[in-house]
Write a protein that holds these residues in place. Structure first.
Motif, PDB file in Angstrom:
ATOM      1  N   VAL A   1      39.500  29.953  12.697  1.00 27.90           N
ATOM      2  CA  VAL A   1      38.495  30.875  13.249  1.00 27.90           C
ATOM      3  C   VAL A   1      38.067  31.888  12.195  1.00 27.90           C
ATOM      4  CG1 VAL A   1      38.098  32.700  14.951  1.00 27.90           C
ATOM      5  CG2 VAL A   1      39.282  30.600  15.625  1.00 27.90           C
ATOM      6  N   THR A   2      39.034  32.434  11.459  1.00 28.66           N
ATOM      7  CA  THR A   2      38.710  33.402  10.408  1.00 28.66           C
ATOM      8  C   THR A   2      37.836  32.771   9.337  1.00 28.66           C
ATOM      9  OG1 THR A   2      40.803  34.574  10.771  1.00 28.66           O
ATOM     10  CG2 THR A   2      39.681  34.949   8.671  1.00 28.66           C
ATOM     11  N   GLY A   3      38.176  31.546   8.922  1.00 27.68           N
ATOM     12  CA  GLY A   3      37.393  30.862   7.901  1.00 27.68           C
ATOM     13  C   GLY A   3      35.956  30.629   8.338  1.00 27.68           C
TER      14      GLY A   3
ATOM     15  N   LEU B   1      30.275  31.611   7.921  1.00 28.99           N
ATOM     16  CA  LEU B   1      28.960  31.708   8.552  1.00 28.99           C
ATOM     17  C   LEU B   1      28.463  33.149   8.608  1.00 28.99           C
ATOM     18  CD1 LEU B   1      29.366  29.197  11.532  1.00 28.99           C
ATOM     19  CD2 LEU B   1      28.278  28.807   9.323  1.00 28.99           C
ATOM     20  N   GLY B   2      29.319  34.039   9.133  1.00 26.91           N
ATOM     21  CA  GLY B   2      28.911  35.432   9.253  1.00 26.91           C
ATOM     22  C   GLY B   2      28.651  36.081   7.917  1.00 26.91           C
TER      23      GLY B   2
ATOM     24  N   SER C   1      27.788  34.619   5.110  1.00 27.67           N
ATOM     25  CA  SER C   1      26.596  34.054   4.471  1.00 27.67           C
ATOM     26  C   SER C   1      25.318  34.626   5.082  1.00 27.67           C
ATOM     27  CB  SER C   1      26.593  32.530   4.619  1.00 27.67           C
ATOM     28  OG  SER C   1      27.730  31.966   4.009  1.00 27.67           O
ATOM     29  N   ILE C   2      25.242  34.602   6.411  1.00 28.57           N
ATOM     30  CA  ILE C   2      24.035  35.092   7.086  1.00 28.57           C
ATOM     31  C   ILE C   2      23.848  36.588   6.841  1.00 28.57           C
ATOM     32  CG2 ILE C   2      22.941  35.449   9.345  1.00 28.57           C
ATOM     33  CD1 ILE C   2      24.418  32.874  10.254  1.00 28.57           C
ATOM     34  N   GLY C   3      24.930  37.339   6.971  1.00 29.83           N
ATOM     35  CA  GLY C   3      24.846  38.780   6.740  1.00 29.83           C
ATOM     36  C   GLY C   3      24.440  39.107   5.317  1.00 29.83           C
ATOM     37  N   ALA C   4      24.986  38.375   4.349  1.00 23.86           N
ATOM     38  CA  ALA C   4      24.657  38.629   2.943  1.00 23.86           C
ATOM     39  C   ALA C   4      23.194  38.329   2.654  1.00 23.86           C
ATOM     40  CB  ALA C   4      25.558  37.784   2.045  1.00 23.86           C
ATOM     41  N   VAL C   5      22.675  37.238   3.225  1.00 26.42           N
ATOM     42  CA  VAL C   5      21.263  36.897   3.007  1.00 26.42           C
ATOM     43  C   VAL C   5      20.355  38.007   3.529  1.00 26.42           C
ATOM     44  CG1 VAL C   5      19.419  35.350   3.750  1.00 26.42           C
ATOM     45  CG2 VAL C   5      21.591  34.398   2.961  1.00 26.42           C
ATOM     46  N   ILE C   6      20.661  38.506   4.735  1.00 22.17           N
ATOM     47  CA  ILE C   6      19.831  39.563   5.323  1.00 22.17           C
ATOM     48  C   ILE C   6      19.898  40.833   4.479  1.00 22.17           C
ATOM     49  CG2 ILE C   6      19.578  41.087   7.326  1.00 22.17           C
ATOM     50  CD1 ILE C   6      20.619  38.760   9.054  1.00 22.17           C
TER      51      ILE C   6
ATOM     52  N   SER D   1      29.558  31.235  -0.654  1.00 19.28           N
ATOM     53  CA  SER D   1      28.651  30.210  -0.124  1.00 19.28           C
ATOM     54  C   SER D   1      27.274  30.287  -0.783  1.00 19.28           C
ATOM     55  CB  SER D   1      28.511  30.365   1.396  1.00 19.28           C
ATOM     56  OG  SER D   1      28.061  31.659   1.729  1.00 19.28           O
ATOM     57  N   LEU D   2      26.812  31.496  -1.108  1.00 11.78           N
ATOM     58  CA  LEU D   2      25.526  31.643  -1.782  1.00 11.78           C
ATOM     59  C   LEU D   2      25.628  31.217  -3.239  1.00 11.78           C
ATOM     60  CD1 LEU D   2      24.195  35.024  -0.323  1.00 11.78           C
ATOM     61  CD2 LEU D   2      23.946  32.697   0.562  1.00 11.78           C
ATOM     62  N   ALA D   3      26.773  31.484  -3.864  1.00 14.39           N
ATOM     63  CA  ALA D   3      26.992  31.008  -5.227  1.00 14.39           C
ATOM     64  C   ALA D   3      26.961  29.478  -5.264  1.00 14.39           C
ATOM     65  CB  ALA D   3      28.329  31.523  -5.760  1.00 14.39           C
TER      66      ALA D   3
END
Length: 273
Positions: free
Chosen positions: A190-192, A197-198, A200-205, A227-229
């Motif tokens: 669950v942590t992974g 997901l969280g 990656s999405i948060g970083a993009v925003i 994940s973005l790298a």
């Protein structure tokens, strides 16, 4: 090698690997559909309204090398999460099934056991990449033919495919590190997922918002998010305003090395009873 074979046998004799494969299959198909729509828009759509500051980036991703690389690495985002989960399970399944004590009694050198787990996880990650890449080569060529673009087989494309394989290997190792840190299989899984997901999405925003306000140099912060790298590694070309592909690979290798070393040290020192 015996320890590595033992770790692979533990995975093969559980249902985990094919459950993850069944979950990934429809996600791969959905991603392929969206990549088809995006590629068609880039090639055949009306891009006259693109803002001037985005023109160079759009032109870069519209080139045959970039389009081909994107389709030949289709499904990377969710695929990396799956191999991370496999890496987690390589470690946490021992604690879940209460076989870890037997493992360390049979092979008392904990560093060797941890190395075997890292090698087994990396091998599973590469296998996942090979199967996915085979499917991508067929589907990607069909998509490119459908939108009227000749498939590119240049060095930049194969470099992206190779770096994608490196990303799968490294994310499997990152999963092992997380599994050592959080020994609960459910907790680590669950942590992974939440972090992947969280985060990656948060970083993009956040990065997009800051870049619009302070300039494109903010996009370099992508390198801090694994994940973005990974996404940077598989671009068919260096995209203006984004860090270079090699930087994404270097950062991800750093994360994997830290995860492997820290995981090994924790296994050597931690009480397993």
């Amino acid at each position: 090698m015996n320890l590595v074979r033992s770790e692979l046998l533990k995975i093969r004799t559980t249902s985990t690997w094919w459950i993850l494969a069944l979950i990934y299959l429809p996600l791969w198909g959905i991603t392929l559909f969206f990549n088809y729509v995006q590629s068609d828009q880039l090639v055949n759509g009306d891009l006259s309204q693109v803002p001037a500051d985005q023109t160079d980036a759009i032109e870069a991703v519209s080139q045959p090398d970039s389009l081909t690389a994107n389709l030949f690495t289709n499904g990377q985002f969710m695929g990396l999460m799956m191999v991370m989960l496999l890496g987690i399970i390589v470690v946490t399944s021992e604690f879940f099934h209460q076989t870890v004590t037997t493992t360390f009694l049979t092979a008392p050198h904990r560093s060797a056991v941890m190395l075997a787990k890292l090698v087994a996880a990396a091998g599973l990650g590469l296998l996942f990449w090979l199967v996915t890449t085979a499917a991508n080569l067929l589907a990607g060529s069909a998509v490119l033919g459908g939108i009227g673009v000749e498939t590119s087989y240049g060095s930049a494309v194969w470099e992206a495919v190779g770096l994608n394989g490196l990303a799968y290997l490294l994310w499997a190792i990152l999963g092992v590190g997380l599994g050592v840190l959080i020994r609960s299989q459910i907790g680590a899984t669950v942590t992974g997922i939440l972090l992947y997901l969280g985060g990656s999405i948060g970083a993009v925003i956040i990065i997009s918002t800051l870049a619009a306000r302070f300039g494109d140099w903010i996009n370099n912060l992508q390198l801090a998010v694994p994940s973005l790298a990974s996404s940077l590694m598989v671009a068919g070309t260096d995209i203006p305003g984004n860090p270079p592909r090699w930087a994404g690979a270097a950062v991800l290798i750093g994360y994997a090395v830290v995860a492997g070393v820290v995981g090994t040290l924790m296994v050597r020192r931690r009480d397993i009873s």
